[in-house]
Write an enzyme that holds these catalytic residues in place. Structure first.
Site, mmCIF file in Angstrom:
data_model
loop_
_atom_site.group_PDB
_atom_site.id
_atom_site.type_symbol
_atom_site.label_atom_id
_atom_site.label_comp_id
_atom_site.label_asym_id
_atom_site.label_seq_id
_atom_site.Cartn_x
_atom_site.Cartn_y
_atom_site.Cartn_z
ATOM 1 N N TYR A 47 0.816 -1.215 0.000
ATOM 2 C CA TYR A 47 0.000 0.000 0.000
ATOM 3 C C TYR A 47 0.853 1.271 0.000
ATOM 4 O O TYR A 47 0.347 2.363 -0.263
ATOM 5 C CB TYR A 47 -0.923 0.037 1.212
ATOM 6 C CG TYR A 47 -1.893 -1.107 1.327
ATOM 7 C CD1 TYR A 47 -2.109 -1.989 0.277
ATOM 8 C CD2 TYR A 47 -2.603 -1.312 2.509
ATOM 9 C CE1 TYR A 47 -3.002 -3.047 0.402
ATOM 10 C CE2 TYR A 47 -3.493 -2.351 2.647
ATOM 11 C CZ TYR A 47 -3.689 -3.227 1.589
ATOM 12 O OH TYR A 47 -4.567 -4.271 1.725
ATOM 13 N N HIS A 105 0.501 -11.562 1.911
ATOM 14 C CA HIS A 105 -0.520 -10.784 1.195
ATOM 15 C C HIS A 105 -1.146 -11.588 0.061
ATOM 16 O O HIS A 105 -2.371 -11.598 -0.114
ATOM 17 C CB HIS A 105 0.122 -9.493 0.658
ATOM 18 C CG HIS A 105 -0.846 -8.398 0.411
ATOM 19 N ND1 HIS A 105 -0.501 -7.070 0.428
ATOM 20 C CD2 HIS A 105 -2.163 -8.413 0.129
ATOM 21 C CE1 HIS A 105 -1.563 -6.328 0.174
ATOM 22 N NE2 HIS A 105 -2.582 -7.123 -0.013
#
Length: 275
Positions: A47, A105
């Site tokens: 992110y 992730h």
């Protein structure tokens, strides 16, 4: 805030997601969320906002032991040495001495699952993360992680919303006592304009988006991490905690199409793989 207790940690059921809040954009949003009462903050190396999230945590004045902070390692950093370096970088950016949950992730195509999960377990044993988990594993991968490798997974993060069934995975996770954390719970904004959810929302004096969140929160073993940049949207998501669904509401939402997956990167696993 109700929490789910798993592997020795308590995960607040409604968290705050920070996907697509790059760089400094995340700091005011996270500060606002913390001021409103959120205590579960979800970020990731990918992110590119861990430093901003860390700055918001530091500025909030909220005691560290009242926060639940999740971050994640990207799929190109899953070799153990690279994973440890990625973790150190994340911890440094967040300005913390530990995180509460560290997750894979996405699985890599060449993932050495045993070695990677053992690297996560080592971080947990050193007290650098209180718990470990995985995101975007399909059911055969979860079975291997849990039953063969015996990884102490505290949560599995998956795309989950009123237009995508996770029934088989959820049943499996419940049988193992592992919570599912729903990301993209508003189907990337689509829930807010869905006619069925809007009709149900009017009955409960809430929005269609709040109905989607309330539906997820009404399911045992499910945590939810909606993203909301504006304080009024953050507050609305919190207010969804007070919405109570009945059998008719569940029946109406069950009738919505359940095959709409919106997060489909080219490196995603085979979601149709037989369990």
């Amino acid at each position: 805030m109700e929490a789910i207790t798993t592997q020795g940690v308590a995960i607040p059921r409604l968290g705050f997601g920070t996907f697509r809040m790059p760089g400094a954009d995340a700091q005011p949003a996270v500060e606002s969320a913390l001021a409103l009462g959120y205590r579960h903050i979800d970020t990731a190396a990918m992110y590119e906002n861990e430093a901003a999230v860390g700055a918001a945590l530091a500025a909030s004045g909220v005691a560290r032991d009242k926060l639940f902070v999740t971050t994640k390692v990207w799929h190109d950093q899953l070799v153990p040495d690279a994973l440890h370096r990625a973790f150190d970088a994340s911890l440094r950016k967040l300005g913390l001495d530990h995180v509460d949950l560290y997750m894979i992730h996405w699985p890599a195509r060449d993932l050495d699952m045993a070695a990677t999960l053992e690297a996560l377990i080592a971080l947990r044993e050193r007290g650098l993360t209180r718990a470990i988990g995985v995101c975007n594993f399909n059911l055969p991968m979860l079975r291997r992680a849990v039953e063969e490798i015996r990884a102490p997974l505290a949560s599995v993060q998956l795309e989950y919303h009123p237009f995508l069934s996770q029934a088989s995975t959820l049943a499996y996770l419940r049988g193992k006592g592992i919570p599912l954390t729903a990301y993209a719970p508003l189907a990337q904004g689509r829930a807010a304009s869905d006619p069925t959810l809007a009709v149900l929302g009017r009955k409960h004096s809430c929005s269609a988006a709040q109905m989607a969140i309330a539906w997820l929160l009404d399911q045992p073993g499910v945590a939810v991490i909606p993203k909301a940049a504006r304080p009024e949207s953050q507050r609305a998501n919190l207010d969804a905690l007070a919405v109570r669904l009945n059998h008719q509401d569940h029946a109406a939402i069950a009738a919505l199409p359940k095959d709409q997956r919106f997060v489909r990167p080219p490196f995603a696993p085979d979601w149709d793989a037989a369990a």
